[in-house]
Design a protein around this motif. Structure first.
Motif, PDB file in Angstrom:
ATOM      1  N   THR A 160       0.829  -1.155  -0.109  1.00  0.00           N
ATOM      2  CA  THR A 160      -0.094   0.144  -0.054  1.00  0.00           C
ATOM      3  C   THR A 160       0.692   1.282   0.071  1.00  0.00           C
ATOM      4  N   GLU A 161       0.087   2.474  -0.210  1.00  0.00           N
ATOM      5  CA  GLU A 161       1.007   3.476  -0.124  1.00  0.00           C
ATOM      6  C   GLU A 161       0.899   3.855   1.394  1.00  0.00           C
ATOM      7  N   LEU A 162       1.958   4.680   1.936  1.00  0.00           N
ATOM      8  CA  LEU A 162       2.508   5.006   3.133  1.00  0.00           C
ATOM      9  C   LEU A 162       2.883   6.393   3.320  1.00  0.00           C
ATOM     10  N   PHE A 163       2.726   7.011   4.604  1.00  0.00           N
ATOM     11  CA  PHE A 163       3.461   8.426   4.573  1.00  0.00           C
ATOM     12  C   PHE A 163       4.919   7.990   5.322  1.00  0.00           C
ATOM     13  N   HIS A 164       5.986   8.100   4.772  1.00  0.00           N
ATOM     14  CA  HIS A 164       7.402   7.915   5.205  1.00  0.00           C
ATOM     15  C   HIS A 164       7.763   9.424   5.831  1.00  0.00           C
ATOM     16  N   ILE A 165       8.328   9.447   6.950  1.00  0.00           N
ATOM     17  CA  ILE A 165       8.491  10.918   7.748  1.00  0.00           C
ATOM     18  C   ILE A 165       9.900  10.969   8.192  1.00  0.00           C
ATOM     19  N   ASN A 166      10.221  12.389   7.895  1.00  0.00           N
ATOM     20  CA  ASN A 166      11.468  12.765   8.601  1.00  0.00           C
ATOM     21  C   ASN A 166      11.152  13.477  10.037  1.00  0.00           C
ATOM     22  N   MET A 167      11.381  12.924  10.906  1.00  0.00           N
ATOM     23  CA  MET A 167      11.149  13.329  12.182  1.00  0.00           C
ATOM     24  C   MET A 167      11.632  14.834  12.803  1.00  0.00           C
ATOM     25  N   ASP A 168      13.100  14.687  12.366  1.00  0.00           N
ATOM     26  CA  ASP A 168      13.641  15.827  12.686  1.00  0.00           C
ATOM     27  C   ASP A 168      12.963  17.086  12.120  1.00  0.00           C
ATOM     28  N   LEU A 169      12.642  16.911  10.751  1.00  0.00           N
ATOM     29  CA  LEU A 169      11.987  18.033  10.330  1.00  0.00           C
ATOM     30  C   LEU A 169      10.640  18.442  10.677  1.00  0.00           C
ATOM     31  N   MET A 170       9.918  17.416  11.103  1.00  0.00           N
ATOM     32  CA  MET A 170       8.501  17.460  11.763  1.00  0.00           C
ATOM     33  C   MET A 170       8.878  18.153  13.245  1.00  0.00           C
ATOM     34  N   LYS A 171       9.691  17.835  13.962  1.00  0.00           N
ATOM     35  CA  LYS A 171      10.232  18.576  15.091  1.00  0.00           C
ATOM     36  C   LYS A 171      10.330  20.097  14.925  1.00  0.00           C
ATOM     37  N   GLN A 172      11.267  20.286  13.898  1.00  0.00           N
ATOM     38  CA  GLN A 172      11.602  21.664  13.701  1.00  0.00           C
ATOM     39  C   GLN A 172      10.314  22.309  13.228  1.00  0.00           C
ATOM     40  N   ALA A 173       9.342  21.635  12.855  1.00  0.00           N
ATOM     41  CA  ALA A 173       8.059  22.358  12.376  1.00  0.00           C
ATOM     42  C   ALA A 173       6.934  22.358  13.673  1.00  0.00           C
ATOM     43  N   GLY A 174       7.424  21.799  14.694  1.00  0.00           N
ATOM     44  CA  GLY A 174       6.345  21.682  15.999  1.00  0.00           C
ATOM     45  C   GLY A 174       5.260  20.797  15.655  1.00  0.00           C
ATOM     46  N   VAL A 176       5.056  17.339  16.317  1.00  0.00           N
ATOM     47  CA  VAL A 176       5.563  16.114  16.924  1.00  0.00           C
ATOM     48  C   VAL A 176       4.744  16.140  18.282  1.00  0.00           C
ATOM     49  N   ASN A 177       3.947  14.909  18.656  1.00  0.00           N
ATOM     50  CA  ASN A 177       3.194  14.782  19.766  1.00  0.00           C
ATOM     51  C   ASN A 177       4.053  14.441  20.855  1.00  0.00           C
ATOM     52  N   ALA A 178       3.547  14.475  22.162  1.00  0.00           N
ATOM     53  CA  ALA A 178       4.463  14.435  23.454  1.00  0.00           C
ATOM     54  C   ALA A 178       4.946  12.954  23.401  1.00  0.00           C
ATOM     55  N   ASP A 179       4.409  12.123  22.925  1.00  0.00           N
ATOM     56  CA  ASP A 179       5.088  10.605  22.985  1.00  0.00           C
ATOM     57  C   ASP A 179       5.824  10.425  21.706  1.00  0.00           C
ATOM     58  N   GLY A 180       6.378  11.594  20.975  1.00  0.00           N
ATOM     59  CA  GLY A 180       7.215  11.416  19.913  1.00  0.00           C
ATOM     60  C   GLY A 180       6.567  11.084  18.485  1.00  0.00           C
ATOM     61  N   SER A 181       5.586  10.869  18.572  1.00  0.00           N
ATOM     62  CA  SER A 181       4.714  10.403  17.256  1.00  0.00           C
ATOM     63  C   SER A 181       4.561  11.741  16.204  1.00  0.00           C
ATOM     64  N   PRO A 182       4.485  11.555  15.001  1.00  0.00           N
ATOM     65  CA  PRO A 182       4.192  12.837  14.300  1.00  0.00           C
ATOM     66  C   PRO A 182       2.630  13.406  14.349  1.00  0.00           C
ATOM     67  N   ILE A 183       2.441  14.371  14.420  1.00  0.00           N
ATOM     68  CA  ILE A 183       1.348  15.056  14.092  1.00  0.00           C
ATOM     69  C   ILE A 183       0.868  15.369  12.953  1.00  0.00           C
ATOM     70  N   LEU A 184      -0.217  14.344  12.462  1.00  0.00           N
ATOM     71  CA  LEU A 184      -0.768  14.265  10.974  1.00  0.00           C
ATOM     72  C   LEU A 184      -2.138  14.803  10.804  1.00  0.00           C
ATOM     73  N   PRO A 185      -2.571  15.273   9.587  1.00  0.00           N
ATOM     74  CA  PRO A 185      -3.704  15.956   9.568  1.00  0.00           C
ATOM     75  C   PRO A 185      -4.775  14.735   9.625  1.00  0.00           C
ATOM     76  N   TYR A 309      14.063   8.375  10.975  1.00  0.00           N
ATOM     77  CA  TYR A 309      12.760   8.147  10.177  1.00  0.00           C
ATOM     78  C   TYR A 309      11.658   7.312  10.865  1.00  0.00           C
ATOM     79  N   ARG A 310      10.564   7.653  10.383  1.00  0.00           N
ATOM     80  CA  ARG A 310       9.308   7.054  11.036  1.00  0.00           C
ATOM     81  C   ARG A 310       8.489   6.664   9.800  1.00  0.00           C
ATOM     82  N   VAL A 311       7.498   5.760  10.081  1.00  0.00           N
ATOM     83  CA  VAL A 311       6.625   5.390   9.008  1.00  0.00           C
ATOM     84  C   VAL A 311       5.103   5.613   9.588  1.00  0.00           C
TER      85      VAL A 311
END
Length: 443
Positions: A160-174, A176-185, A309-311
């Motif tokens: 299937t398709e997935l979202f592959h995520i650069n967590m360092d950039l997501m953190k820079q953008a604010g 990221v959840n408190a548990d370290g997971s990405p905030i996604l729409p 990296y995260r998925v």
């Protein structure tokens, strides 16, 4: 003494004759293997320890090497690697040239084309004779591998398709959840809002995605968004399409906004989108399960900008979760001139691939074997918990003829939104018309 010497000579002669016989037999059971997945012989051409390989190409190459090195029947698999975009045209052409492969990879979405024309070897009885337990396959996978009450393929994965995520950039953008997971729409509006926030904070693209070629990644996302609104892109009977609809317009407008707001780079082809992600130029790469092992390995290597990296599953932006899915399968193209020895060797290779399904699941693809999914070794693979729910939301077009033609028709007109400035409604009308032409040809 004379008698003993004569006996030894006879044994030596017999050994020589047997060696010659088996050498001839080994040559006689060379089997041709037709596949895509790229050519990586430089790196993996001599690797037989599959645990040392990664990525689709590396793992299937190492598996083939291992079978050649360890099988007891003198079989040798000879691989013919074909470019993905030309694969099915060239496979079809082999039926005319007579160079029909003994084993080939095939997508579930394409199999109806070949099964309907009686171009595949039925496998129900051979697989039972080999002791392959079809009850171990997920029901959807078994259905994909079947037609007219007959099994025509060994199902091998769900991708299937997935979202592959650069967590360092997501953190820079604010983001990221408190548990370290990405905030996604969780809605179309949130996707655009978060994308703008990401771009403002990082100066980089929110999304990297193949946008130039016939790969059709965004068509898969379009279909996913329509399914998320509870509408079938193609009806179950394969006769009608629901593309030029309010739900289709919602999906097309969202995709258009991703580009018009500058959240994705429209100049990227497939390799370019992967490279942009690995180079740290985008927060999210939209690509399939097949990339997980490769991206994880690259991130851990320290040789690319991607480090953390995260998925994640493709987010649910509408009423229900759904994501495009397909399956890789192994088939035996029908060949009335194939010898008994070649047939037995081909079936032995197919059984070997089934026995080593876990190794293939290391790519990131989801196994279709319940015993593998339940195993501790599968659960221990990197990132699997992050997209485990994907299997429950996987959605495919119905088993119909010319599915590739449908995707090609949709891709050209959907791509026109960001490549030529076509407005979403115009694109939808063209997509609907193109798909209806294909469906009419099917009936």
């Amino acid at each position: 003494m004379m008698h003993k010497t004569t006996t030894l000579r006879r044994l030596a002669l017999a050994t020589t004759l047997m060696t010659t016989f088996w050498a001839g037999a080994a040559h006689a059971v060379d089997i041709s293997f037709f596949r895509f997945f790229g050519d990586c012989n430089t790196e993996y051409g001599n690797v037989t320890d599959v645990s040392k390989a990664n990525g689709e190409c590396g793992i299937i190459t190492a598996l083939t090497n291992k079978f050649n090195a360890e099988n007891k029947i003198g079989a040798k698999v000879v691989t013919q690697t074909v470019d993905w975009n030309a694969y099915y045209d060239l496979l079809t052409a082999t039926y005319s040239t007579g160079n029909i492969p003994d084993v080939a990879v095939m997508h579930a979405s394409v199999m109806p084309n070949f099964a309907a024309r009686d171009l595949l070897t039925p496998l129900t009885k051979p697989m039972a004779d080999l002791g392959i337990d079809t009850k171990d396959f997920a029901p959807a996978a078994l259905k994909n591998a079947s037609a007219k009450g007959e099994l025509y393929a060994l199902p091998y994965d769900l991708h299937t398709e997935l979202f592959h995520i650069n967590m360092d950039l997501m953190k820079q953008a604010g983001l990221v959840n408190a548990d370290g997971s990405p905030i996604l729409p969780k809605s179309p509006e949130e996707l655009i809002e978060q994308g703008k926030k990401f771009k403002a904070a990082t100066g980089k693209f929110y999304i990297a995605v193949e946008s130039q070629s016939s790969e059709g990644t965004m068509v898969r996302i379009f279909d996913s968004l329509v399914w998320q609104q509870g509408v079938d892109v193609i009806s179950a009977d394969g006769k009608t399409a629901s593309i030029n609809t309010p739900e289709g317009l919602n999906a097309a407008k969202l995709i258009a906004s991703i580009y018009s707001e500058g959240l994705a780079n429209p100049a990227l082809d497939y390799p370019g989108s992967e490279q942009a992600f690995l180079n740290g130029e985008a927060g999210i790469l939209i690509n399939g399960t097949w990339g997980v092992d490769n991206y994880d390995t690259q991130a851990k290597s320290g040789k690319v900008a991607l480090k953390n990296y995260r998925v994640a599953n493709v987010p649910q932006l509408f009423a229900k979760p759904a994501v495009w899915a397909d399956s890789h399968m192994w088939v035996m193209p029908k060949n009335d001139d194939r010898s008994k020895e070649k047939t037995e060797a081909a079936l032995a290779f197919i059984k070997f691939l089934n026995d080593n399904n876990f190794q293939w699941s290391r790519t990131g693809h989801l196994s279709v074997r319940q015993s593998v999914l339940n195993s501790e070794e599968f659960k221990a693979l990197p990132h699997r918990a992050e997209f485990a729910e994907t299997a429950n939301h996987a959605t495919s077009l119905p088993q119909i003829q010319n599915e590739r033609g449908i995707y090609n028709a949709m891709t050209t007109d959907l791509n026109a939104i960001w490549l030529t400035g076509s407005d979403p409604q115009t694109a939808l009308e063209a997509m609907q018309s193109g798909v209806e032409r294909v469906l009419r040809r099917n009936h």
